[in-house]
Write an enzyme that holds these catalytic residues in place. Structure first.
Site, PDB file in Angstrom:
ATOM      1  N   THR A 127      78.207  -6.192  33.164  1.00 28.21           N
ATOM      2  CA  THR A 127      77.546  -6.961  32.111  1.00 28.21           C
ATOM      3  C   THR A 127      76.116  -6.485  31.852  1.00 28.21           C
ATOM      4  OG1 THR A 127      78.868  -8.888  32.697  1.00 28.21           O
ATOM      5  CG2 THR A 127      76.900  -9.282  31.391  1.00 28.21           C
ATOM      6  N   ILE A 158      74.578  -9.923  37.941  1.00 27.59           N
ATOM      7  CA  ILE A 158      75.325  -9.139  38.932  1.00 27.59           C
ATOM      8  C   ILE A 158      75.410  -9.888  40.257  1.00 27.59           C
ATOM      9  CG2 ILE A 158      75.520  -6.925  40.091  1.00 27.59           C
ATOM     10  CD1 ILE A 158      75.771  -6.941  36.949  1.00 27.59           C
ATOM     11  N   ALA A 179      85.908   3.911  24.372  1.00 30.35           N
ATOM     12  CA  ALA A 179      86.433   3.562  25.694  1.00 30.35           C
ATOM     13  C   ALA A 179      86.678   4.794  26.555  1.00 30.35           C
ATOM     14  CB  ALA A 179      87.726   2.766  25.546  1.00 30.35           C
ATOM     15  N   PRO A 242      93.202  -7.554  36.665  1.00 28.42           N
ATOM     16  CA  PRO A 242      94.163  -8.609  37.015  1.00 28.42           C
ATOM     17  C   PRO A 242      93.956  -9.172  38.426  1.00 28.42           C
ATOM     18  CG  PRO A 242      95.275  -6.886  35.800  1.00 28.42           C
ATOM     19  CD  PRO A 242      93.887  -6.385  36.064  1.00 28.42           C
ATOM     20  N   GLU A 244      91.108  -9.249  40.108  1.00 30.44           N
ATOM     21  CA  GLU A 244      89.888 -10.050  40.058  1.00 30.44           C
ATOM     22  C   GLU A 244      90.171 -11.424  39.459  1.00 30.44           C
ATOM     23  OE1 GLU A 244      85.502 -10.060  37.822  1.00 30.44           O
ATOM     24  OE2 GLU A 244      86.698  -8.221  37.882  1.00 30.44           O
ATOM     25  N   LEU A 339      85.136 -40.867  38.667  1.00 27.40           N
ATOM     26  CA  LEU A 339      85.649 -41.889  39.577  1.00 27.40           C
ATOM     27  C   LEU A 339      84.652 -42.223  40.681  1.00 27.40           C
ATOM     28  CD1 LEU A 339      89.384 -40.799  39.907  1.00 27.40           C
ATOM     29  CD2 LEU A 339      88.498 -42.807  38.715  1.00 27.40           C
TER      30      LEU A 339
END
Length: 381
Positions: A127, A158, A179, A242, A244, A339
């Site tokens: 990120t 991070i 990509a 997947p 992660e 509650l």
């Protein structure tokens, strides 16, 4: 329904992890929350117990066992003990596949023994301030100069960012290739030009160090690249996401179960209008709904763990697990807090801390919206 995911060896391992948590973590975690970080010594003690690197080959100090059930045990016990400061799941569930599957022998010899012992703490830097879910939008670059890459850019949010000794950085080696121009490069503590910003002040997970990272003409040896060639980073990330996301789902269900158990116990003892609040129909209906949904989620996630072990877990299955369980987690904890009444808003109560810690679950690892997009695209529209 009886849970049947684990075998006897997993149960024995769970007991050892529980003893570790009770002895080395729970008494100290409130102070770590104030400090904003977990001491490195705790990582080493966890390494001594064998809590890291289950899939790491024995020659590098690991167990050599590719069984995600051991990972799940660690995640579940961390959650059940309220130890949200431990970044062990990032180390075990996210980083291990990169360092085991994408490394050459030389890299494994350098990094894996420390990974297993807890002496080398790891992080992954995806990120950026201007790029979150859109990985193709990252601006960090790595320009090759001879036997080195010159790395420039900034990362944020991070996990393990302050403590990390090894950081897998997602960078563009060919900005024009989209990509296909993304490469994963390992930056090591002490490299000139590698800096860390502030330990970020988060809503929850106060003891988990989360940092900004800066790269200013950092010269990283080409030998620190993951994979045999440039431009493979995006595919490598997609292949590992997947697992992660399943790790996050495991944590989500464990959190929902834990808070639900605590709330049921609270409702049995808390009095209002001369009777326990658990005796009111509304309370019973709320708890019945939450218990049903949580148990259904548990069985789906357990099936995903089996699928991962069989190398059959798809990106779509993981996306379903991730978005559904994390949204359920926030719902369960919010309604359980209700509650508890006013006591639920007091941070001395576990439900309040769980409420604060849970909010990020629907964001990191891929937002709920991104998960739904992954699922939606699978329909072929």
């Amino acid at each position: 329904m009886q849970r049947d995911l684990f075998d006897e060896e997993h149960d024995l391992f769970r007991e050892a992890v529980r003893e570790f948590m009770a002895r080395e973590v729970v008494p100290h975690h409130p102070q770590w929350e104030k400090d904003g970080i977990v001491p490195r010594e705790v990582w080493k003690k966890a390494g001594e117990l064998g809590m890291f690197g289950f899939s790491v080959p024995e020659e590098y100090g690991g167990s050599g066992v590719s069984d995600f059930r051991y990972n799940a045990v660690v995640v579940e016990e961390i959650i059940r003990h309220g130890a949200s400061g431990l970044g062990f799941s990032l180390h075990n569930d996210v980083m291990a596949p990169y360092l085991v599957d994408l490394t050459d022998d030389g890299q494994r010899q350098r990094w894996l023994p420390g990974f297993v012992s807890g002496e080398l703490i790891t992080a992954i830097a995806m990120t950026e301030p201007g790029a979150g879910s859109d990985l193709q939008g990252i601006r960090t670059t790595a320009v090759r100069e001879g036997d080195h890459y010159v790395l420039n850019g900034q990362k944020t949010f991070i996990t393990n960012g302050v403590n990390a000794d090894l950081v897998v950085v997602v960078a563009k080696t060919d900005p024009a290739a989209g990509a296909r121009g993304i490469t994963l490069i390992v930056v090591e503590r002490g490299m000139e030009g590698f800096g860390r910003g502030r330990n970020l002040d988060k809503v929850g997970m106060k003891a988990q160090d989360t940092a900004e990272l800066f790269f200013d003409d950092v010269r990283v040896p080409v030998a620190n690249r993951l994979g045999p060639a440039e431009g493979e980073g995006f595919v490598q990330l997609m292949n590992n996401l997947p697992q992660e996301r399943l790790s996050i789902a495991v944590a989500a269900v464990a959190a929902a179960e834990t808070v639900l158990e605590q709330t049921i116990a609270y409702c049995k003892s808390r009095q209002a209008f001369g009777r326990t609040i658990g005796s009111f129909q509304n309370t019973r209906f709320v708890l019945a709904e939450l218990a049903t949904e949580t148990e259904i989620a548990r069985h789906y996630v357990d099936k995903c763990v089996r699928a991962l072990n069989a190398r059959e877990l798809t990106a779509v299955d993981a996306a379903k697990a991730k978005w559904w369980t994390t949204e359920l987690q926030t719902k369960v904890i919010d309604r359980c807090l209700q509650l508890h009444g006013g006591y639920g808003y007091m941070t001395e109560y576990p439900v309040a801390k769980a409420w604060l810690d849970s909010r990020v679950q629907t964001i990191y690892g891929g937002t709920t919206e991104i998960m739904k997009e992954i699922i939606g695209r699978s329909f072929g529209f």
